[in-house]
Design an enzyme around this catalytic site. Structure first.
Site, short mmCIF file in Angstrom:
data_model
loop_
_atom_site.label_atom_id
_atom_site.label_comp_id
_atom_site.label_asym_id
_atom_site.label_seq_id
_atom_site.Cartn_x
_atom_site.Cartn_y
_atom_site.Cartn_z
N ASP A 11 11.32 2.18 -13.38
CA ASP A 11 11.85 2.49 -14.70
C ASP A 11 12.90 1.82 -14.84
O ASP A 11 13.46 0.74 -14.28
CB ASP A 11 11.77 4.06 -13.75
CG ASP A 11 12.89 4.24 -12.38
OD1 ASP A 11 13.43 2.93 -12.06
OD2 ASP A 11 13.35 5.22 -11.90
N CYS A 68 11.90 1.54 -8.77
CA CYS A 68 12.83 2.37 -9.11
C CYS A 68 14.05 1.88 -8.65
O CYS A 68 14.01 1.24 -7.73
CB CYS A 68 12.50 3.37 -9.12
SG CYS A 68 12.31 4.22 -7.54
N THR A 70 15.80 3.68 -5.75
CA THR A 70 15.70 2.75 -4.77
C THR A 70 14.36 2.51 -3.78
O THR A 70 13.96 2.10 -3.28
CB THR A 70 15.99 4.26 -3.84
OG1 THR A 70 15.08 4.99 -4.25
CG2 THR A 70 17.18 4.40 -3.86
N HIS A 101 -1.91 -5.65 7.82
CA HIS A 101 -1.96 -4.87 8.21
C HIS A 101 -2.14 -4.21 7.74
O HIS A 101 -3.35 -3.36 8.00
CB HIS A 101 -0.65 -4.41 9.00
CG HIS A 101 -0.75 -5.42 10.39
ND1 HIS A 101 0.25 -5.06 12.04
CD2 HIS A 101 -0.61 -6.95 10.41
CE1 HIS A 101 0.84 -6.25 12.94
NE2 HIS A 101 0.15 -7.27 11.99
N HIS A 136 -7.93 -3.81 11.63
CA HIS A 136 -6.74 -2.99 10.79
C HIS A 136 -6.79 -2.78 9.63
O HIS A 136 -7.53 -1.85 9.19
CB HIS A 136 -5.61 -4.25 9.91
CG HIS A 136 -4.69 -4.41 11.09
ND1 HIS A 136 -3.86 -3.72 11.89
CD2 HIS A 136 -4.19 -6.08 11.73
CE1 HIS A 136 -2.76 -4.93 12.45
NE2 HIS A 136 -3.60 -5.62 12.45
#
Length: 149
Positions: A11, A68, A70, A101, A136
């Site tokens: 964004d 974005c 954060t 993992h 995993h």
């Protein structure tokens, strides 16, 4: 580095980081698919998570990087799709672990919370680190079983 196509999307909060990473990856010979945004006008991050999910689903890209401000909102939006394993990371260790993992196919970074050198390092590690499989793999398979597209 890789011969696969890597999709990038952000964004407005991740726009500068996306441009920087696109140039960085292209310099390394990576084929980049830019899904937007393409200017600094305020836009909605879920739209770019949807574009990423579609690019992965239709095979336009094999992995991606989302940004974005954060990284939080766009990672929540991306992980609504069963075939997306988006990992918000803040450092090299997280970038390695999300591949080793979790077999993450989307790296998520905060455009306003991370510097460019750390972002480059995370992208490089994300694209060069293999999934370990083994114990995993069972866990990653459960993620797909419980999701919906």
């Amino acid at each position: 580095m890789t011969t696969e196509t890597i999709a990038l999307a952000s964004d407005h909060g991740g726009l500068e980081m996306k441009a920087m990473l696109a140039a960085f990856l292209r310099e390394k010979g990576v084929k980049v698919l830019d899904l937007g945004a393409h200017d600094s006008q305020s836009v909605d991050y879920p739209d770019f998570a949807v574009a990423m999910a579609q690019a992965l689903k239709d095979g336009s890209a094999s992995r991606g990087i989302l940004m974005c401000g954060t990284g939080i909102g766009i990672s929540i939006a991306a992980n609504r799709f069963a075939h997306v394993r988006a990992a918000l990371v803040h450092d090299a260790y997280g970038a390695a672990m999300c591949r080793q993992h979790n077999d993450a196919n989307v790296l998520v970074l905060g455009g306003r919370t991370m510097g460019p050198e750390v972002a480059k390092q995370c992208a490089d590690i994300f694209l060069t680190t293999a999934f370990e499989g083994g114990r995993h793999a069972r866990r990653v398979a459960k993620l797909a079983e419980n999701g919906q597209d």
